[in-house]
Design a protein around this motif. Structure first.
Motif, PDB file in Angstrom:
ATOM      1  N   ASP A   1      -1.599 -48.281   9.087  1.00 31.47           N
ATOM      2  CA  ASP A   1      -2.066 -47.687  10.334  1.00 31.47           C
ATOM      3  C   ASP A   1      -1.035 -46.748  10.967  1.00 31.47           C
ATOM      4  N   VAL A   2       0.259 -46.944  10.681  1.00 32.18           N
ATOM      5  CA  VAL A   2       1.290 -46.124  11.306  1.00 32.18           C
ATOM      6  C   VAL A   2       1.904 -45.137  10.320  1.00 32.18           C
ATOM      7  N   ALA A   3       2.599 -45.632   9.282  1.00 30.20           N
ATOM      8  CA  ALA A   3       3.286 -44.731   8.350  1.00 30.20           C
ATOM      9  C   ALA A   3       3.177 -45.250   6.931  1.00 30.20           C
ATOM     10  N   LEU A   4       3.002 -44.321   5.996  1.00 26.65           N
ATOM     11  CA  LEU A   4       2.980 -44.632   4.571  1.00 26.65           C
ATOM     12  C   LEU A   4       3.948 -43.662   3.909  1.00 26.65           C
ATOM     13  N   ALA A   5       5.072 -44.189   3.385  1.00 25.55           N
ATOM     14  CA  ALA A   5       6.120 -43.330   2.840  1.00 25.55           C
ATOM     15  C   ALA A   5       6.459 -43.742   1.420  1.00 25.55           C
ATOM     16  N   VAL A   6       6.654 -42.744   0.559  1.00 27.34           N
ATOM     17  CA  VAL A   6       7.104 -42.968  -0.820  1.00 27.34           C
ATOM     18  C   VAL A   6       8.322 -42.076  -1.041  1.00 27.34           C
ATOM     19  N   ALA A   7       9.459 -42.698  -1.382  1.00 28.00           N
ATOM     20  CA  ALA A   7      10.688 -41.942  -1.620  1.00 28.00           C
ATOM     21  C   ALA A   7      11.110 -41.986  -3.077  1.00 28.00           C
ATOM     22  N   ALA A   8      10.666 -42.995  -3.815  1.00 30.71           N
ATOM     23  CA  ALA A   8      11.048 -43.144  -5.222  1.00 30.71           C
ATOM     24  C   ALA A   8      10.055 -44.092  -5.876  1.00 30.71           C
ATOM     25  N   GLY A   9      10.187 -44.247  -7.197  1.00 33.13           N
ATOM     26  CA  GLY A   9       9.294 -45.128  -7.922  1.00 33.13           C
ATOM     27  C   GLY A   9       8.040 -44.410  -8.375  1.00 33.13           C
ATOM     28  N   ALA A  10       7.068 -45.182  -8.810  1.00 30.54           N
ATOM     29  CA  ALA A  10       5.803 -44.633  -9.310  1.00 30.54           C
ATOM     30  C   ALA A  10       4.652 -45.346  -8.624  1.00 30.54           C
ATOM     31  N   VAL A  11       3.729 -44.573  -8.064  1.00 27.85           N
ATOM     32  CA  VAL A  11       2.533 -45.111  -7.409  1.00 27.85           C
ATOM     33  C   VAL A  11       1.318 -44.487  -8.073  1.00 27.85           C
ATOM     34  N   THR A  12       0.479 -45.328  -8.669  1.00 29.90           N
ATOM     35  CA  THR A  12      -0.754 -44.864  -9.307  1.00 29.90           C
ATOM     36  C   THR A  12      -1.934 -45.586  -8.676  1.00 29.90           C
ATOM     37  N   VAL A  13      -2.876 -44.825  -8.155  1.00 30.78           N
ATOM     38  CA  VAL A  13      -4.140 -45.386  -7.688  1.00 30.78           C
ATOM     39  C   VAL A  13      -5.189 -44.935  -8.691  1.00 30.78           C
ATOM     40  N   GLU A  14      -5.630 -45.869  -9.520  1.00 29.83           N
ATOM     41  CA  GLU A  14      -6.539 -45.522 -10.616  1.00 29.83           C
ATOM     42  C   GLU A  14      -7.969 -45.328 -10.145  1.00 29.83           C
ATOM     43  N   GLY A  15      -8.306 -45.918  -9.015  1.00 25.29           N
ATOM     44  CA  GLY A  15      -9.636 -45.771  -8.432  1.00 25.29           C
ATOM     45  C   GLY A  15      -9.621 -46.328  -7.026  1.00 25.29           C
ATOM     46  N   SER A  16     -10.350 -45.677  -6.099  1.00 25.12           N
ATOM     47  CA  SER A  16     -10.340 -46.105  -4.703  1.00 25.12           C
ATOM     48  C   SER A  16     -11.418 -45.354  -3.946  1.00 25.12           C
ATOM     49  N   ASP A  17     -11.658 -45.772  -2.704  1.00 24.15           N
ATOM     50  CA  ASP A  17     -12.457 -44.987  -1.775  1.00 24.15           C
ATOM     51  C   ASP A  17     -11.576 -43.830  -1.316  1.00 24.15           C
ATOM     52  N   GLU A  18     -10.595 -44.110  -0.466  1.00 23.26           N
ATOM     53  CA  GLU A  18      -9.557 -43.133  -0.161  1.00 23.26           C
ATOM     54  C   GLU A  18      -8.254 -43.626  -0.784  1.00 23.26           C
ATOM     55  N   GLY A  19      -7.448 -42.722  -1.290  1.00 25.50           N
ATOM     56  CA  GLY A  19      -6.276 -43.129  -2.056  1.00 25.50           C
ATOM     57  C   GLY A  19      -5.141 -43.608  -1.177  1.00 25.50           C
ATOM     58  N   LEU A  20      -4.505 -42.704  -0.427  1.00 29.12           N
ATOM     59  CA  LEU A  20      -3.446 -43.025   0.521  1.00 29.12           C
ATOM     60  C   LEU A  20      -3.929 -42.624   1.903  1.00 29.12           C
ATOM     61  N   GLU A  21      -3.808 -43.545   2.870  1.00 31.37           N
ATOM     62  CA  GLU A  21      -4.271 -43.221   4.222  1.00 31.37           C
ATOM     63  C   GLU A  21      -3.326 -43.811   5.253  1.00 31.37           C
ATOM     64  N   SER A  22      -2.889 -42.968   6.201  1.00 27.80           N
ATOM     65  CA  SER A  22      -2.059 -43.418   7.310  1.00 27.80           C
ATOM     66  C   SER A  22      -1.958 -42.293   8.323  1.00 27.80           C
ATOM     67  N   ALA A  23      -1.499 -42.609   9.542  1.00 24.56           N
ATOM     68  CA  ALA A  23      -1.266 -41.563  10.540  1.00 24.56           C
ATOM     69  C   ALA A  23      -0.168 -40.614  10.078  1.00 24.56           C
ATOM     70  N   LEU A  24       0.885 -41.172   9.460  1.00 21.37           N
ATOM     71  CA  LEU A  24       1.915 -40.362   8.820  1.00 21.37           C
ATOM     72  C   LEU A  24       1.933 -40.709   7.345  1.00 21.37           C
ATOM     73  N   VAL A  25       1.709 -39.727   6.487  1.00 21.07           N
ATOM     74  CA  VAL A  25       1.902 -39.885   5.050  1.00 21.07           C
ATOM     75  C   VAL A  25       3.110 -39.034   4.685  1.00 21.07           C
ATOM     76  N   GLN A  26       4.200 -39.683   4.289  1.00 23.41           N
ATOM     77  CA  GLN A  26       5.468 -39.011   4.014  1.00 23.41           C
ATOM     78  C   GLN A  26       5.825 -39.214   2.541  1.00 23.41           C
ATOM     79  N   LEU A  27       5.812 -38.141   1.756  1.00 22.59           N
ATOM     80  CA  LEU A  27       6.114 -38.220   0.333  1.00 22.59           C
ATOM     81  C   LEU A  27       7.381 -37.422   0.059  1.00 22.59           C
ATOM     82  N   ASP A  28       8.461 -38.140  -0.276  1.00 21.72           N
ATOM     83  CA  ASP A  28       9.764 -37.514  -0.461  1.00 21.72           C
ATOM     84  C   ASP A  28      10.263 -37.566  -1.901  1.00 21.72           C
ATOM     85  N   GLY A  29       9.599 -38.303  -2.770  1.00 19.82           N
ATOM     86  CA  GLY A  29      10.061 -38.418  -4.145  1.00 19.82           C
ATOM     87  C   GLY A  29       9.158 -39.339  -4.928  1.00 19.82           C
ATOM     88  N   GLY A  30       9.540 -39.577  -6.177  1.00 17.90           N
ATOM     89  CA  GLY A  30       8.756 -40.450  -7.028  1.00 17.90           C
ATOM     90  C   GLY A  30       7.603 -39.716  -7.691  1.00 17.90           C
TER      91      GLY A  30
END
Length: 561
Positions: free
Chosen positions: A329-358
């Motif tokens: 509901d507030v922040a979703l951040a990815v700075a490193a690693g691997a994130v795979t959503v193979e199937g979903s309604d909405e993939g990533l959802e948040s008020a802040l979506v911060q993608l810095d790496g990975g």
């Protein structure tokens, strides 16, 4: 974006009345986010479930927790992972150097009871740990293990080939202690089965249920089969090792205050959320943090669901979800690693979506990434095609910020979407957008700016959107069509190929931006057919320039509670 302060430091370590190890109270942090949701709007408790801190930060007032709140619109700002981490209360983890296996008291499970030298009682199918200490459980129990130790006690349960099968409540239940660890002995296989049918209002409703902080560690294997939740802590839940498989009718893992995963291999199959943190009553809680390990999750609802933040700084995450892949509901951040959503309604959802790496690879039937603080629209009768999100095409302040990483999006709805704005300053972003003209590969109510990185957005043309004219990095938009398997090339004014792609689906609009794009024109070729375009010019009939409308904002589907 945030101000971080230590609210209070509780008294230090106190002596245990049972003579065992004690735990020091955790340090608290104040959460002061400047996120807002819809001017004059209503936050629905249990739906958008945004904490009172959000409304207080925006308007200086709150109607209280667990009730409807009114807030004032404030734009979300970009933040690093460390800055986001610092806004949350510290989670509790029981490290393996805090106790010794040499101190373990052997507990032999047999039938409906157990035998142990001390610290354990057994009666009527319930084996109760009554004192602080380390206990090694082995054998088979038709019944339950209950921890009812002093409130300052540290209790460690070593599962060493233990099988616990309960038909009358949680198989392992922590009622009282300070902190509890379940350690999986190296080379061992243990199994927990809970066949209880829980009432809707049952307090303890998981195969492993703890009222206190709970840590899972070790190098053994644990299988959990649960009629309700799989593993639940009403405080912090930490996983720092082990190979853990959970099959649960409801949530697989639930840490009310927080979930943190540092290591281990997790296979989660949930009827509800695979990971859920849902404390909506106390600031700085309700977050999920992944720093390592491997998580493979299948969910009947959301893969990850956090009342505040989802923060990923490492590890490998794979999600197949009926609901959202990862929802915060507030922040979703990815700075490193691997994130795979193979199937979903909405993939990533948040008020802040911060993608810095990975590496981020998202497949969604609706929006692949959605910058949204939630929705007050719950009218199912509106049906597909009704405006969802936070008020149609209005900019409600959310932000999707991409500064690095390898991002690939596949969407049935909008590809890269924000009810507020989108900022791309680094990384490689590839969007295979919708084939339907009711959505677009790009959709930003408050505008899309590109100042770095590489962007390719391919999709339908009906709601196609381009970066804003004021973007500091050059971009192009071309009315170029192709099919799945078509060859797409981007050439500069001199005919030099800047990039080439193989289309994953049919398309009729192409947006591209990179540092190599210079001059006044460029060419897009699809299967050899060339379309020359002027840089910085939106296609006729599109929603180019972001601020000219930005598509339909928040997708075309009904709002998500």
């Amino acid at each position: 974006m945030y101000t971080d302060a230590t609210a209070a430091t509780a008294p230090g370590t106190t002596a245990s009345t049972s003579g065992g190890p004690t735990r020091r109270p955790r340090r608290l942090r104040r959460l002061i986010p400047v996120v807002a949701v819809m001017a004059g709007g209503v936050l629905l408790a249990g739906c958008t479930a945004v904490q009172s801190g959000l409304a207080q930060a925006a308007s200086g007032t709150s109607t209280g927790t667990g009730t409807s709140q009114t807030s004032t619109t404030t734009a979300v700002a970009s933040a690093t992972l460390d800055e986001l981490v610092s806004t949350n209360e510290d989670g509790t983890v029981v490290r393996e150097d805090e106790w010794s296996q040499d101190d373990a008291i052997d507990v032999t499970l047999s039938g409906s009871g157990a035998t142990a030298a001390s610290g354990v009682t057994s009666a009527d199918g319930v084996v109760t740990v009554t004192e602080a200490g380390v206990y090694r459980l082995s054998g088979s129990l038709d019944g339950r293990v209950v921890v009812a130790a002093p409130e300052d006690a540290l209790v460690v349960l070593i599962l060493d080939g233990a099988t616990i099968d309960s038909a009358a409540g949680p198989a392992i239940e922590v009622q009282t202690a300070d902190d509890v660890a379940i350690h999986l002995a190296e080379g061992s296989d243990s199994a927990i089965t809970d066949t209880t049918g829980y009432a809707e209002d049952a307090d303890a409703n998981a195969a492993i249920f703890s009222e206190q902080d709970l840590t899972l560690s070790g190098a053994g294997t644990l299988t959990v089969d649960a009629a309700g939740d799989g593993i639940t802590s009403e405080d912090d839940l930490a996983i720092i090792g082990g190979t853990i498989a959970v099959t649960a009718a409801d949530e697989a893992l639930r840490g009310k205050d927080s979930i943190q995963v540092e290591a281990g291999t997790l296979a989660l199959d949930a009827g509800g959320d695979a990971l859920q943190s849902d404390n909506d009553e106390e600031e700085g809680r309700g977050w999920i943090r992944i720093e390592g390990g491997t998580i493979d999750a299948t969910a009947g609802d959301d893969g990850f669901n956090a009342l505040t933040d989802i923060l990923i700084g490492g590890g490998t995450v794979s999600v197949e979800a009926t609901g959202d892949g990862l929802h915060a509901d507030v922040a979703l951040a990815v700075a490193a690693g691997a994130v795979t959503v193979e199937g979903s309604d909405e993939g990533l959802e948040s008020a802040l979506v911060q993608l810095d790496g990975g590496t981020i690879d998202i497949t969604a039937s609706d929006d692949a990434i959605n910058g949204s603080a939630g929705s007050s629209t719950t009218d199912a009768s509106a049906g597909p095609g009704a405006m969802g999100g936070m008020g149609g095409m209005a900019d409600s302040g959310e932000l999707v910020s991409i500064t690095g990483g390898e991002v690939t999006l596949r969407a049935g709805g909008d590809g890269l979407d924000s009810n507020g704005s989108i900022e791309i300053s680094g990384g490689t972003v590839t969007v295979w957008g919708p084939t339907s003209d009711g959505n677009g590969a790009l959709d930003a109510n408050g505008g899309l700016t590109v100042s770095g990185g590489t962007l390719l957005a391919v999709g339908s043309s009906g709601m196609a959107e381009s970066p804003e004219a004021g973007s500091s990095q050059a971009w192009l938009q071309a009315a170029a069509s192709g099919q799945a398997g078509s060859s797409v090339e981007i050439l500069d004014a001199d005919g030099t190929v800047l990039a080439s792609y193989t289309a994953e689906r049919a398309f009729s609009d192409v947006v591209f931006s990179s540092s190599g794009l210079t001059g006044e024109t460029a060419t897009v070729t699809v299967d050899g057919a060339a379309t020359e375009v002027a840089l910085g010019t939106a296609t006729a009939g599109g929603q180019g320039g972001g601020g000219q409308g930005g598509g339909m904002g928040g997708g075309m589907g009904p709002g998500r509670p």
